[in-house]
Write a protein that holds these residues in place. Structure first.
Motif, mmCIF file in Angstrom:
data_model
loop_
_atom_site.group_PDB
_atom_site.id
_atom_site.type_symbol
_atom_site.label_atom_id
_atom_site.label_comp_id
_atom_site.label_asym_id
_atom_site.label_seq_id
_atom_site.Cartn_x
_atom_site.Cartn_y
_atom_site.Cartn_z
ATOM 1 N N ALA A 169 12.616 38.430 -53.559
ATOM 2 C CA ALA A 169 13.913 38.635 -54.214
ATOM 3 C C ALA A 169 15.043 38.136 -53.323
ATOM 4 O O ALA A 169 16.016 37.541 -53.808
ATOM 5 N N ILE A 170 14.923 38.348 -52.017
ATOM 6 C CA ILE A 170 15.936 37.861 -51.076
ATOM 7 C C ILE A 170 15.983 36.341 -51.110
ATOM 8 O O ILE A 170 17.060 35.735 -51.119
ATOM 9 N N ASP A 171 14.824 35.716 -51.172
ATOM 10 C CA ASP A 171 14.774 34.251 -51.241
ATOM 11 C C ASP A 171 15.362 33.726 -52.556
ATOM 12 O O ASP A 171 16.046 32.704 -52.572
ATOM 13 N N ARG A 172 15.116 34.432 -53.653
ATOM 14 C CA ARG A 172 15.720 34.025 -54.934
ATOM 15 C C ARG A 172 17.245 34.178 -54.869
ATOM 16 O O ARG A 172 17.982 33.358 -55.402
ATOM 17 N N PHE A 173 17.695 35.223 -54.197
ATOM 18 C CA PHE A 173 19.127 35.436 -54.023
ATOM 19 C C PHE A 173 19.730 34.278 -53.226
ATOM 20 O O PHE A 173 20.804 33.776 -53.562
ATOM 21 N N ALA A 174 19.037 33.813 -52.185
ATOM 22 C CA ALA A 174 19.513 32.665 -51.401
ATOM 23 C C ALA A 174 19.612 31.423 -52.274
ATOM 24 O O ALA A 174 20.593 30.671 -52.193
ATOM 25 N N ALA A 175 18.625 31.193 -53.128
ATOM 26 C CA ALA A 175 18.643 30.028 -54.015
ATOM 27 C C ALA A 175 19.815 30.114 -54.992
ATOM 28 O O ALA A 175 20.493 29.110 -55.262
ATOM 29 N N GLY B 291 27.184 28.077 -54.759
ATOM 30 C CA GLY B 291 28.002 27.376 -53.762
ATOM 31 C C GLY B 291 28.198 25.920 -54.130
ATOM 32 O O GLY B 291 29.297 25.367 -53.968
ATOM 33 N N LEU B 292 27.148 25.292 -54.656
ATOM 34 C CA LEU B 292 27.267 23.899 -55.100
ATOM 35 C C LEU B 292 28.303 23.783 -56.223
ATOM 36 O O LEU B 292 29.055 22.810 -56.289
ATOM 37 N N GLY B 293 28.365 24.788 -57.076
ATOM 38 C CA GLY B 293 29.340 24.787 -58.163
ATOM 39 C C GLY B 293 30.775 24.920 -57.682
ATOM 40 O O GLY B 293 31.709 24.550 -58.402
ATOM 41 N N LEU B 294 30.976 25.413 -56.491
ATOM 42 C CA LEU B 294 32.333 25.544 -55.933
ATOM 43 C C LEU B 294 32.859 24.233 -55.351
ATOM 44 O O LEU B 294 34.071 24.060 -55.202
ATOM 45 N N LEU B 295 31.953 23.322 -55.027
ATOM 46 C CA LEU B 295 32.349 22.100 -54.321
ATOM 47 C C LEU B 295 33.299 21.215 -55.123
ATOM 48 O O LEU B 295 34.313 20.752 -54.584
ATOM 49 N N GLY B 296 32.981 20.946 -56.373
ATOM 50 C CA GLY B 296 33.815 20.048 -57.187
ATOM 51 C C GLY B 296 35.263 20.498 -57.261
ATOM 52 O O GLY B 296 36.179 19.716 -56.933
ATOM 53 N N PRO B 297 35.527 21.731 -57.677
ATOM 54 C CA PRO B 297 36.915 22.194 -57.748
ATOM 55 C C PRO B 297 37.623 22.173 -56.391
ATOM 56 O O PRO B 297 38.808 21.833 -56.310
ATOM 57 N N ARG C 132 29.054 37.950 -51.649
ATOM 58 C CA ARG C 132 27.612 37.889 -51.894
ATOM 59 C C ARG C 132 26.876 37.340 -50.673
ATOM 60 O O ARG C 132 25.773 37.783 -50.348
ATOM 61 N N LEU C 133 27.513 36.390 -49.964
ATOM 62 C CA LEU C 133 26.917 35.864 -48.739
ATOM 63 C C LEU C 133 26.831 36.973 -47.682
ATOM 64 O O LEU C 133 25.839 37.065 -46.957
ATOM 65 N N ALA C 134 27.842 37.827 -47.623
ATOM 66 C CA ALA C 134 27.806 38.962 -46.687
ATOM 67 C C ALA C 134 26.644 39.893 -47.033
ATOM 68 O O ALA C 134 25.930 40.363 -46.137
ATOM 69 N N ASP C 135 26.447 40.159 -48.321
ATOM 70 C CA ASP C 135 25.312 40.986 -48.740
ATOM 71 C C ASP C 135 23.993 40.350 -48.293
ATOM 72 O O ASP C 135 23.088 41.026 -47.806
ATOM 73 N N TYR C 136 23.900 39.046 -48.478
ATOM 74 C CA TYR C 136 22.695 38.309 -48.101
ATOM 75 C C TYR C 136 22.438 38.416 -46.595
ATOM 76 O O TYR C 136 21.312 38.695 -46.174
ATOM 77 N N THR C 137 23.484 38.229 -45.786
ATOM 78 C CA THR C 137 23.280 38.301 -44.334
ATOM 79 C C THR C 137 22.889 39.714 -43.907
ATOM 80 O O THR C 137 22.098 39.874 -42.976
ATOM 81 N N GLU C 138 23.404 40.738 -44.595
ATOM 82 C CA GLU C 138 22.989 42.105 -44.284
ATOM 83 C C GLU C 138 21.502 42.299 -44.573
ATOM 84 O O GLU C 138 20.788 42.962 -43.811
ATOM 85 N N MET C 139 21.019 41.719 -45.668
ATOM 86 C CA MET C 139 19.592 41.803 -45.984
ATOM 87 C C MET C 139 18.765 41.107 -44.903
ATOM 88 O O MET C 139 17.734 41.620 -44.474
#
Length: 180
Positions: A83-89, A95-101, A118-125
């Motif tokens: 689940a953590i790996d799916r969250f990273a994906a 994040g890729l969707g943020l690049l264009g704008p 969400r990245l902070a949540d991920y790093t805590e995991m």
């Protein structure tokens, strides 16, 4: 009041409140570096919604036997690794969707705030997994880039934010999600 945790048994006075009995059970699990993952009271399976003040203030003689099962934090995190790996994906895709704008100037640097949360949540995991010795979970390579990203965000530099996302952070997220 009869209490059982993973087959080990104790007897508490019948006038003990259910809240104190559950605290006792939790302390026993914690002493073994474990977390209670399932609970029955009087033969009935209990979840967090059942734990209201009226229920918790009942006396042991009124509720029956308290039984719990526990797991080590290491086992819980190991089980959660997929689940953590799916969250990273998903973080990478978002994040890729943020690049264009950001690159076109139509997106403000503040648009990454939710993503950063969400990245902070991920790093805590990842840190919890590393603390428990779960292989493949370490936030160390991300931290310097997160600091850089926060600096670029502070200076409202959307191109630098996009560059850090695209060339530094997102590839690290891709590596962690592909390592699964």
């Amino acid at each position: 009041m009869h209490i059982t945790l993973d087959g080990e048994q104790w007897q508490l006075p019948d006038d003990t409140s259910l809240m104190n009995a559950l605290a006792f059970l939790s302390d026993k699990a914690h002493a073994q570096h474990r977390i209670v993952t399932s609970l029955t009271v009087g033969g009935k399976s209990i979840n967090d919604r059942d734990l209201d003040p009226a229920f918790l203030n009942q006396r042991g003689q009124d509720v029956g036997e308290v039984a719990g099962r526990s797991q080590s934090l290491h086992a819980i995190i190991t089980d959660a690794k997929q689940a953590i790996d799916r969250f990273a994906a998903q973080l990478r895709a978002d994040g890729l969707g943020l690049l264009g704008p950001l690159r076109s100037g139509t997106g403000q640097v503040g648009t990454i705030d939710s993503w950063l949360g969400r990245l902070a949540d991920y790093t805590e995991m990842l840190e919890a997994g590393q603390t428990q010795g779960v292989a493949g979970l370490s936030s160390a390579p991300l931290l310097p880039w997160i600091q850089e990203l926060l600096g670029a965000r502070t200076f409202a530099d959307p191109i630098r934010v996009a560059d850090l996302l695209e060339y530094e952070l997102l590839p690290l997220l891709a590596e962690s999600s592909q390592a699964a």
